[in-house]
Design an enzyme around this catalytic site. Structure first.
Site, PDB file in Angstrom:
ATOM      1  N   LYS A 248       0.840  -1.202   0.000  1.00  0.00           N
ATOM      2  CA  LYS A 248       0.000   0.000   0.000  1.00  0.00           C
ATOM      3  C   LYS A 248       0.872   1.248   0.000  1.00  0.00           C
ATOM      4  O   LYS A 248       1.581   1.521   0.969  1.00  0.00           O
ATOM      5  CB  LYS A 248      -0.919   0.039   1.223  1.00  0.00           C
ATOM      6  CG  LYS A 248      -1.937   1.176   1.066  1.00  0.00           C
ATOM      7  CD  LYS A 248      -2.615   1.555   2.335  1.00  0.00           C
ATOM      8  CE  LYS A 248      -1.861   2.567   3.137  1.00  0.00           C
ATOM      9  NZ  LYS A 248      -1.690   3.879   2.476  1.00  0.00           N
TER      10      LYS A 248
ATOM     11  N   GLY B  95       7.263   4.515   8.012  1.00  0.00           N
ATOM     12  CA  GLY B  95       6.399   5.676   8.249  1.00  0.00           C
ATOM     13  C   GLY B  95       6.680   6.259   9.605  1.00  0.00           C
ATOM     14  O   GLY B  95       7.797   6.123  10.124  1.00  0.00           O
ATOM     15  N   SER B  96       5.673   6.885  10.184  1.00  0.00           N
ATOM     16  CA  SER B  96       5.899   7.624  11.423  1.00  0.00           C
ATOM     17  C   SER B  96       6.003   6.673  12.616  1.00  0.00           C
ATOM     18  O   SER B  96       5.474   5.563  12.601  1.00  0.00           O
ATOM     19  CB  SER B  96       4.758   8.612  11.639  1.00  0.00           C
ATOM     20  OG  SER B  96       3.548   7.903  11.721  1.00  0.00           O
ATOM     21  N   THR B  97       6.658   7.148  13.658  1.00  0.00           N
ATOM     22  CA  THR B  97       6.844   6.341  14.863  1.00  0.00           C
ATOM     23  C   THR B  97       5.498   6.042  15.522  1.00  0.00           C
ATOM     24  O   THR B  97       5.278   4.936  16.020  1.00  0.00           O
ATOM     25  CB  THR B  97       7.819   7.059  15.813  1.00  0.00           C
ATOM     26  OG1 THR B  97       9.087   7.141  15.144  1.00  0.00           O
ATOM     27  CG2 THR B  97       8.007   6.315  17.121  1.00  0.00           C
TER      28      THR B  97
ATOM     29  N   GLY C  92       3.897   3.297  13.641  1.00  0.00           N
ATOM     30  CA  GLY C  92       4.733   2.119  13.871  1.00  0.00           C
ATOM     31  C   GLY C  92       4.416   1.467  15.209  1.00  0.00           C
ATOM     32  O   GLY C  92       4.328   0.243  15.322  1.00  0.00           O
TER      33      GLY C  92
ATOM     34  N   GLU D 191      10.565   0.764   9.932  1.00  0.00           N
ATOM     35  CA  GLU D 191      11.519   1.840   9.608  1.00  0.00           C
ATOM     36  C   GLU D 191      10.798   3.140   9.903  1.00  0.00           C
ATOM     37  O   GLU D 191       9.890   3.523   9.164  1.00  0.00           O
ATOM     38  CB  GLU D 191      11.893   1.790   8.113  1.00  0.00           C
ATOM     39  CG  GLU D 191      12.555   0.497   7.680  1.00  0.00           C
ATOM     40  CD  GLU D 191      14.039   0.455   7.995  1.00  0.00           C
ATOM     41  OE1 GLU D 191      14.571   1.450   8.514  1.00  0.00           O
ATOM     42  OE2 GLU D 191      14.643  -0.592   7.738  1.00  0.00           O
TER      43      GLU D 191
ATOM     44  N   CYS E 139      13.667  10.731   6.360  1.00  0.00           N
ATOM     45  CA  CYS E 139      13.720  10.199   7.721  1.00  0.00           C
ATOM     46  C   CYS E 139      15.111  10.364   8.317  1.00  0.00           C
ATOM     47  O   CYS E 139      15.253  10.570   9.512  1.00  0.00           O
ATOM     48  CB  CYS E 139      13.304   8.738   7.719  1.00  0.00           C
ATOM     49  SG  CYS E 139      14.160   7.793   6.461  1.00  0.00           S
TER      50      CYS E 139
ATOM     51  N   GLU F 277      10.625  15.303  15.225  1.00  0.00           N
ATOM     52  CA  GLU F 277      10.919  15.248  13.792  1.00  0.00           C
ATOM     53  C   GLU F 277      10.004  16.258  13.079  1.00  0.00           C
ATOM     54  O   GLU F 277       8.778  16.130  13.133  1.00  0.00           O
ATOM     55  CB  GLU F 277      10.641  13.836  13.281  1.00  0.00           C
ATOM     56  CG  GLU F 277      11.035  13.664  11.840  1.00  0.00           C
ATOM     57  CD  GLU F 277      10.696  12.275  11.325  1.00  0.00           C
ATOM     58  OE1 GLU F 277       9.577  11.817  11.561  1.00  0.00           O
ATOM     59  OE2 GLU F 277      11.559  11.670  10.670  1.00  0.00           O
TER      60      GLU F 277
END
Ligand code: NAD
Length: 471
Positions: A178, A230-232, A235, A252, A286, A383
């Site tokens: 996706k 993607g974002s933490t 995740g 990641e 990132c 970030e």
């Protein structure tokens, strides 16, 4: 300041259709619902794209399972390699079209999509094609996992796709991928490349949609392996949903890299590295060098040179070959960058941007520098994922290490010094998956990439990248 005549790349090479279906089992088919994808440089609606619901995710996972059981896991590695080599060559042949499409859908400068993203995408497929019949040299008794559910972000749409799909297929897995909702078009062009390469139906399935679709995919019982970039925050949610299931997981996530400049560094080179570190891809990277740590004795001189260099950066039309900084990928991302930059000012940091005219339409943010930054400031911890650099100073190497490691993240870092021994000393102490020395943002498919701490776990690229897709 030099003036250049506009040099836009022609859009004629891409044929954007009014609408796109999902790519499942080798066929494109419309879903019940759809969403729009927009050119962030102009806010022009580019196409209507299918939004995969739960039933579509079921179909895609079932197609991937069939292809895995009946074709792909049974095929000899050398045969799988032929498909991957064919895909790599098709990417090269269509690279101009793909680069223009990427810049239109994502907002990144054509100079980068053409000279960085696309060559790396092809290189990734070539690299993993070479591994497909040599897996026993990577791990003992290599066996694929099954169906991989893969979810990727919008900052390097096609490159993240390559990082996910190439090793998965080389190892004998099939995939349902996706792409991000703001950048689906190059993944759909890649689906067309899979057809052109005669890849057996169901080996690669591309389903488009937003977070709901991603969630349905990663939570699907028929998926053996989840790979997420993607974002933490997302995740973390995925890690929770996968915990207690037999699914394998790699994450990641975000980063807040320190770019550390010592007083013996070649300053002009360091300035180029700092600019590349934070303004490459509008800072939507990132591993961006978003925290500059500069030794106090050279801070003034370095910042003078950096400001002079920043004043030459050209912000504007992503398709113009002179453009250094393109559009911010979405209105939502622009708001996030503005919000965090405003907080930086409120917390007492000093904000500076060169004079720079931004286009009236589209999503834009001028390159920005913050000085007088404290370690506790949010612009030093969060970030920002935009063209915003926070500057801190240090006196001793030990202090540089402590400040560099003082974030929840641990993805990458840069060290600028004339001394090889200091590079090694720093690299041993920096808690970062990648440490660049006297350079920044260099990528190679043979080199593993990944993080520590809240930047995730698992490695992509190189021999290590195979381990994530083998039993
Ligand atoms: P995001 O987490 O919002 O979205 C990433 C992808 O996840 C998108 O496809 C999105 O649709 C999907 N998604 C959203 N919610 C989901 C859910 N609940 N379940 C499953 N999928 C879901 O991140 P973003 O804003 O698109 O991307 C930026 C982030 O990605 C940054 O934090 C950046 O650092 C990170 N990133 C990391 C790497 C790396 O290699 N470490 C590379 C690129 C980007």
């Amino acid at each position: 300041m030099f003036e250049y005549a506009p040099a836009p790349e022609s859009r004629d090479i891409v044929d954007i259709k009014p609408s796109y279906g999902l790519f499942i089992d080798g066929e494109f088919a419309d879903a019940e619902h759809s969403f729009k994808t927009v050119n962030p440089a102009t806010e022009e609606v580019l196409a209507e794209v299918s939004e995969a619901g739960a039933a579509d995710v079921d179909r895609a996972v079932a197609a991937a399972r069939r292809a895995y059981d009946m074709v792909w896991s049974k095929m000899a590695g050398g045969e799988r390699a032929k498909y991957l080599f064919r895909i790599a060559r098709l990417i090269q042949e269509r690279s101009r079209e793909l680069a223009v499409l990427e810049s239109i859908d994502n907002g990144k400068p054509i100079r980068e999509s053409r000279d960085v993203d696309l060559p790396l995408v092809a290189a990734h497929f070539f690299y993993y094609a070479g591994w497909a019949d040599k897996l026993e040299y990577a791990v003992a008794d290599p066996r694929p996992l099954g169906v991989a559910g893969q979810v990727i972000p919008w900052n390097f749409p096609l490159l993240m796709l390559a990082w996910k799909i190439a090793p998965a297929l080389a190892c004998g897995n099939t995939v349902v991928l996706k792409p991000a909702e703001t950048t689906p078009l190059t993944a759909l062009a890649f689906a067309d490349i899979c057809r052109q390469a005669d890849l057996p139906p169901g080996v690669v399935n591309i389903i488009t949609g937003a977070g709901q679709t991603g969630r349905a995919l990663v939570e699907h019982d028929g998926v053996d392996k989840v790979a997420f970039t993607g974002s933490t925050d997302v995740g973390r949610q995925i890690a929770r949903s996968v915990a207690g299931t037999p699914k394998r997981l790699t994450l990641e996530l975000g980063g807040k890299a320190a770019n550390v400049v010592f007083d013996d560094a070649p300053l002009d080179q360091a300035v180029e590295g700092i600019v590349n570190g934070i303004f490459f891809n509008q800072g939507h990277v990132c591993c961006a060098g978003s925290r500059l740590l500069v030794q106090e004795s050279i801070a003034e001189e370095l910042l003078d040179r950096l400001k002079t260099r920043m004043a030459t950066l050209r912000v504007g039309d992503p398709l113009d070959k002179n453009t250094d900084i393109g559009a911010i990928n979405s209105a939502a991302q622009l708001n996030k960058i503005r919000m965090l930059s405003d907080i930086g000012e409120q917390e007492g940091a000093t904000r500076w941007s060169p004079p720079c005219e931004l286009p009236d339409r589209g999503f834009w943010f001028a390159p920005t520098l913050f000085t007088d930054v404290a370690q506790s400031h949010r612009i030093a911890q969060d970030e920002i994922f935009g063209p915003v650099l926070s500057v801190l100073t240090f006196r001793t190497p030990q202090e540089a290490v402590e400040k560099a490691n003082n974030t929840p993240y641990g993805l990458s870092a840069g060290v600028w010094t004339d001394k090889g021994s200091r590079i090694l000393w720093m690299a041993q102490r920096l808690r970062a998956g990648v440490v660049w020395a006297n350079t920044f943002n260099k990528f190679d498919p043979a080199s593993p990439f990944g993080g520590y701490k809240e930047s995730g776990f698992g490695r992509e690229g190189g021999r290590h990248g195979l381990e994530a897709y083998l039993r």
